[in-house]
Design an enzyme around this catalytic site. Structure first.
Site, short mmCIF file in Angstrom:
data_model
loop_
_atom_site.label_atom_id
_atom_site.label_comp_id
_atom_site.label_asym_id
_atom_site.label_seq_id
_atom_site.Cartn_x
_atom_site.Cartn_y
_atom_site.Cartn_z
N GLN A 78 0.85 -1.20 0.00
CA GLN A 78 0.00 0.00 0.00
C GLN A 78 0.88 1.25 0.00
O GLN A 78 1.09 1.87 1.04
CB GLN A 78 -0.88 -0.04 1.25
CG GLN A 78 -1.87 1.07 1.36
CD GLN A 78 -3.11 0.81 0.55
OE1 GLN A 78 -3.60 -0.29 0.51
NE2 GLN A 78 -3.61 1.83 -0.09
N PHE A 79 1.39 1.63 -1.16
CA PHE A 79 2.28 2.79 -1.22
C PHE A 79 1.59 4.07 -0.80
O PHE A 79 2.24 5.03 -0.37
CB PHE A 79 2.90 2.93 -2.62
CG PHE A 79 1.98 3.50 -3.66
CD1 PHE A 79 1.98 4.86 -3.93
CD2 PHE A 79 1.12 2.67 -4.37
CE1 PHE A 79 1.13 5.39 -4.89
CE2 PHE A 79 0.28 3.19 -5.32
CZ PHE A 79 0.28 4.55 -5.59
N THR A 80 0.27 4.11 -0.85
CA THR A 80 -0.45 5.33 -0.51
C THR A 80 -0.40 5.66 0.98
O THR A 80 -0.82 6.75 1.38
CB THR A 80 -1.92 5.26 -0.98
OG1 THR A 80 -2.56 4.16 -0.33
CG2 THR A 80 -2.01 5.10 -2.48
#
Length: 151
Positions: A78-80
């Protein structure tokens, strides 16, 4: 490294409407990396998560870890989690680690979790995924390695 941890009854991840991983009880982890993360960061966070006492004992106190009770982990990249919304209206993701580095750390993280004896299911790194989580509690905890190590 940031991990949004949710204690769950069940969780699954789908890609293109096909369920690719699912668990029936344990933890769902949304996992993000930044530029300064290292294998040592991953090791620290994996040990912390496996040992967190966030399941109830017979007195209904959060006193039992996943390692103690058993269960599984669904780990989803989950890079966000490193979104910066301090300027403008569109999030910036410049604080997120580059894909190649993040993928290597994500794979290592999942291996460290599995090495501790936990069943680990994963999403597909970099894919558009649909994640379903039935949160139990609800118990949701944000873990940030920078904040945890500075104390």
């Amino acid at each position: 490294m940031r991990v949004l941890l949710q204690r769950c009854y069940e969780a699954s991840v789908s890609v293109e409407e096909e369920v690719i991983s699912e668990i029936a009880g344990g933890l769902c982890l949304l996992v993000g990396f930044t530029h300064t993360d290292t294998p040592e960061t991953v090791d620290y966070m994996a040990k912390k998560i496996v040992g967190l006492r966030i399941f109830e004992d017979e007195s209904e106190k959060m006193n039992i870890s996943l390692a103690d009770r058993g269960g599984a982990i669904l780990s989803v990249s989950q890079f966000t989690l490193y979104a910066d919304v301090s300027k403008g209206k569109r999030p910036s993701f410049t604080k997120s680690a580059p894909g190649e580095k993040a993928e290597a750390l994500y794979d290592l993280f999942n291996q460290k979790l599995a090495d501790s004896g936990i069943i680990v299911e994963t999403g597909v790194f970099g894919a558009m995924m649909d994640v379903k989580i039935v949160n139990h509690g609800p118990i949701t905890i944000m873990l940030d390695s920078d904040e945890m190590r500075s104390k």
